[in-house]
Design a protein around this motif. Structure first.
Motif, PDB file in Angstrom:
ATOM      1  N   THR A  26       0.808  -1.224   0.000  1.00 38.34           N
ATOM      2  CA  THR A  26       0.000   0.000   0.000  1.00 38.34           C
ATOM      3  C   THR A  26       0.844   1.278   0.000  1.00 38.34           C
ATOM      4  O   THR A  26       0.319   2.365  -0.220  1.00 38.34           O
ATOM      5  N   HIS A  27       2.138   1.117   0.299  1.00 38.37           N
ATOM      6  CA  HIS A  27       3.075   2.251   0.405  1.00 38.37           C
ATOM      7  C   HIS A  27       2.715   3.183   1.562  1.00 38.37           C
ATOM      8  O   HIS A  27       3.073   4.352   1.555  1.00 38.37           O
ATOM      9  N   ARG A  28       2.018   2.656   2.542  1.00 38.68           N
ATOM     10  CA  ARG A  28       1.613   3.445   3.708  1.00 38.68           C
ATOM     11  C   ARG A  28       2.420   3.020   4.937  1.00 38.68           C
ATOM     12  O   ARG A  28       2.823   1.864   5.055  1.00 38.68           O
ATOM     13  N   PRO A  29       2.624   3.970   5.861  1.00 43.15           N
ATOM     14  CA  PRO A  29       3.345   3.616   7.081  1.00 43.15           C
ATOM     15  C   PRO A  29       2.539   2.673   7.967  1.00 43.15           C
ATOM     16  O   PRO A  29       1.316   2.807   8.073  1.00 43.15           O
ATOM     17  N   ILE A  30       3.243   1.711   8.558  1.00 37.89           N
ATOM     18  CA  ILE A  30       2.631   0.765   9.483  1.00 37.89           C
ATOM     19  C   ILE A  30       2.869   1.226  10.916  1.00 37.89           C
ATOM     20  O   ILE A  30       1.983   1.187  11.756  1.00 37.89           O
ATOM     21  N   ALA A  31       4.099   1.659  11.181  1.00 39.30           N
ATOM     22  CA  ALA A  31       4.465   2.045  12.549  1.00 39.30           C
ATOM     23  C   ALA A  31       5.702   2.924  12.516  1.00 39.30           C
ATOM     24  O   ALA A  31       6.479   2.902  11.561  1.00 39.30           O
ATOM     25  N   THR A  32       5.876   3.674  13.600  1.00 45.42           N
ATOM     26  CA  THR A  32       7.098   4.444  13.819  1.00 45.42           C
ATOM     27  C   THR A  32       7.710   3.963  15.124  1.00 45.42           C
ATOM     28  O   THR A  32       7.048   3.979  16.162  1.00 45.42           O
ATOM     29  N   LEU A  33       8.943   3.489  15.055  1.00 42.03           N
ATOM     30  CA  LEU A  33       9.652   2.998  16.233  1.00 42.03           C
ATOM     31  C   LEU A  33      10.448   4.149  16.824  1.00 42.03           C
ATOM     32  O   LEU A  33      11.287   4.754  16.139  1.00 42.03           O
ATOM     33  N   THR A  34      10.178   4.483  18.073  1.00 42.44           N
ATOM     34  CA  THR A  34      10.870   5.591  18.723  1.00 42.44           C
ATOM     35  C   THR A  34      11.629   5.083  19.941  1.00 42.44           C
ATOM     36  O   THR A  34      11.218   4.123  20.582  1.00 42.44           O
ATOM     37  N   GLY A  35      12.719   5.755  20.243  1.00 41.78           N
ATOM     38  CA  GLY A  35      13.526   5.372  21.398  1.00 41.78           C
ATOM     39  C   GLY A  35      14.952   5.858  21.282  1.00 41.78           C
ATOM     40  O   GLY A  35      15.572   6.226  22.267  1.00 41.78           O
ATOM     41  N   HIS A  36      15.483   5.862  20.082  1.00 40.80           N
ATOM     42  CA  HIS A  36      16.828   6.395  19.893  1.00 40.80           C
ATOM     43  C   HIS A  36      16.787   7.911  20.105  1.00 40.80           C
ATOM     44  O   HIS A  36      15.794   8.559  19.769  1.00 40.80           O
ATOM     45  N   THR A  37      17.863   8.456  20.637  1.00 41.90           N
ATOM     46  CA  THR A  37      17.919   9.896  20.893  1.00 41.90           C
ATOM     47  C   THR A  37      18.707  10.663  19.840  1.00 41.90           C
ATOM     48  O   THR A  37      18.736  11.886  19.869  1.00 41.90           O
ATOM     49  N   LYS A  38      19.329   9.946  18.927  1.00 38.88           N
ATOM     50  CA  LYS A  38      20.039  10.559  17.801  1.00 38.88           C
ATOM     51  C   LYS A  38      19.716   9.750  16.547  1.00 38.88           C
ATOM     52  O   LYS A  38      19.025   8.736  16.617  1.00 38.88           O
ATOM     53  N   GLY A  39      20.238  10.158  15.426  1.00 39.45           N
ATOM     54  CA  GLY A  39      19.925   9.520  14.153  1.00 39.45           C
ATOM     55  C   GLY A  39      20.197   8.025  14.134  1.00 39.45           C
ATOM     56  O   GLY A  39      21.153   7.538  14.727  1.00 39.45           O
ATOM     57  N   VAL A  40      19.331   7.305  13.438  1.00 41.58           N
ATOM     58  CA  VAL A  40      19.492   5.856  13.271  1.00 41.58           C
ATOM     59  C   VAL A  40      20.437   5.629  12.100  1.00 41.58           C
ATOM     60  O   VAL A  40      20.236   6.177  11.013  1.00 41.58           O
ATOM     61  N   THR A  41      21.480   4.839  12.327  1.00 41.71           N
ATOM     62  CA  THR A  41      22.503   4.626  11.305  1.00 41.71           C
ATOM     63  C   THR A  41      22.332   3.317  10.546  1.00 41.71           C
ATOM     64  O   THR A  41      22.929   3.137   9.498  1.00 41.71           O
ATOM     65  N   GLY A  42      21.537   2.393  11.089  1.00 44.93           N
ATOM     66  CA  GLY A  42      21.347   1.119  10.412  1.00 44.93           C
ATOM     67  C   GLY A  42      20.129   0.381  10.922  1.00 44.93           C
ATOM     68  O   GLY A  42      19.706   0.569  12.065  1.00 44.93           O
ATOM     69  N   VAL A  43      19.567  -0.442  10.065  1.00 46.36           N
ATOM     70  CA  VAL A  43      18.388  -1.229  10.422  1.00 46.36           C
ATOM     71  C   VAL A  43      18.418  -2.541   9.654  1.00 46.36           C
ATOM     72  O   VAL A  43      18.870  -2.593   8.508  1.00 46.36           O
ATOM     73  N   VAL A  44      17.962  -3.615  10.297  1.00 45.94           N
ATOM     74  CA  VAL A  44      17.914  -4.925   9.657  1.00 45.94           C
ATOM     75  C   VAL A  44      16.838  -5.778  10.333  1.00 45.94           C
ATOM     76  O   VAL A  44      16.569  -5.619  11.525  1.00 45.94           O
ATOM     77  N   PHE A  45      16.223  -6.662   9.558  1.00 39.56           N
ATOM     78  CA  PHE A  45      15.279  -7.639  10.097  1.00 39.56           C
ATOM     79  C   PHE A  45      16.025  -8.934  10.402  1.00 39.56           C
ATOM     80  O   PHE A  45      16.938  -9.317   9.664  1.00 39.56           O
ATOM     81  N   SER A  46      15.616  -9.612  11.463  1.00 39.42           N
ATOM     82  CA  SER A  46      16.195 -10.923  11.782  1.00 39.42           C
ATOM     83  C   SER A  46      15.743 -11.929  10.731  1.00 39.42           C
ATOM     84  O   SER A  46      14.745 -11.715  10.032  1.00 39.42           O
ATOM     85  N   PRO A  47      16.466 -13.054  10.616  1.00 39.01           N
ATOM     86  CA  PRO A  47      16.099 -14.060   9.610  1.00 39.01           C
ATOM     87  C   PRO A  47      14.666 -14.593   9.750  1.00 39.01           C
ATOM     88  O   PRO A  47      14.025 -14.892   8.750  1.00 39.01           O
ATOM     89  N   ASP A  48      14.157 -14.666  10.994  1.00 41.60           N
ATOM     90  CA  ASP A  48      12.785 -15.160  11.173  1.00 41.60           C
ATOM     91  C   ASP A  48      11.754 -14.041  11.059  1.00 41.60           C
ATOM     92  O   ASP A  48      10.553 -14.275  11.132  1.00 41.60           O
ATOM     93  N   GLY A  49      12.214 -12.790  10.892  1.00 48.03           N
ATOM     94  CA  GLY A  49      11.315 -11.665  10.715  1.00 48.03           C
ATOM     95  C   GLY A  49      10.660 -11.148  11.984  1.00 48.03           C
ATOM     96  O   GLY A  49       9.887 -10.200  11.936  1.00 48.03           O
ATOM     97  N   ARG A  50      10.972 -11.747  13.120  1.00 46.44           N
ATOM     98  CA  ARG A  50      10.314 -11.349  14.371  1.00 46.44           C
ATOM     99  C   ARG A  50      10.995 -10.183  15.075  1.00 46.44           C
ATOM    100  O   ARG A  50      10.427  -9.579  15.965  1.00 46.44           O
ATOM    101  N   THR A  51      12.232  -9.861  14.671  1.00 48.12           N
ATOM    102  CA  THR A  51      12.994  -8.827  15.352  1.00 48.12           C
ATOM    103  C   THR A  51      13.563  -7.843  14.342  1.00 48.12           C
ATOM    104  O   THR A  51      14.001  -8.228  13.263  1.00 48.12           O
TER     105      THR A  51
END
Length: 140
Positions: A26-51
């Motif tokens: 749909t190209h729509r946002p599902i969620a926004t994850l907040t908690g970091h206090t500065k810019g996020v430098t990297g992101v990855v999904f775990s192999p099982d997709g749960r993390t």
């Protein structure tokens, strides 16, 4: 930026310290994850997709539940640079840092608990973890 293995979700890292999850159909946002206090430098999904694992300029690595979009673990790191990478079995997370070091983070909770309790048996708990009270699971 990273796709989930099933291709249904795209995670984008933000300079504002957020991670946004997008529905690729749909190209729509599902969620926004907040908690970091500065810019996020990297992101990855775990192999099982749960993390979802993220690294940030705030010197933390965060693990998030892909089901609840909540932080499950925060690890303090000296520095982080670029995207983290999961091992094929999802039990280890590799990160690179600006001090030219690559670090492997063991994500198996039982193994980590055993290692932390071993610090206590060697009377090194307060030396290595001074701000954290000694844990009851390690015994008395």
């Amino acid at each position: 930026m990273a796709y989930s293995l099933d291709g249904r979700t795209l995670a984008t890292a933000g300079a504002d310290g957020t991670v946004r999850l997008w529905d690729t159909k749909t190209h729509r946002p599902i969620a926004t994850l907040t908690g970091h206090t500065k810019g996020v430098t990297g992101v990855v999904f775990s192999p099982d997709g749960r993390t979802v694992a993220t690294t940030s300029a705030d010197r933390t690595i965060r693990l998030w539940s892909a089901a609840t979009n909540r932080t499950t673990t925060v690890v303090a790191a000296r520095t982080t640079d670029g995207s983290p990478v999961f091992s094929p079995d999802g039990r280890t997370l590799a990160t690179a840092s600006t001090d030219n070091a690559t670090r492997l983070w063991d994500l198996d909770p039982d193994k980590v608990a055993t290692e932390v309790c071993a610090l206590d048996r060697k009377h090194r708990w307060t030396q290595l973890i001074p701000d954290l009270p000694r844990s009851k699971p390690c015994g008395s």
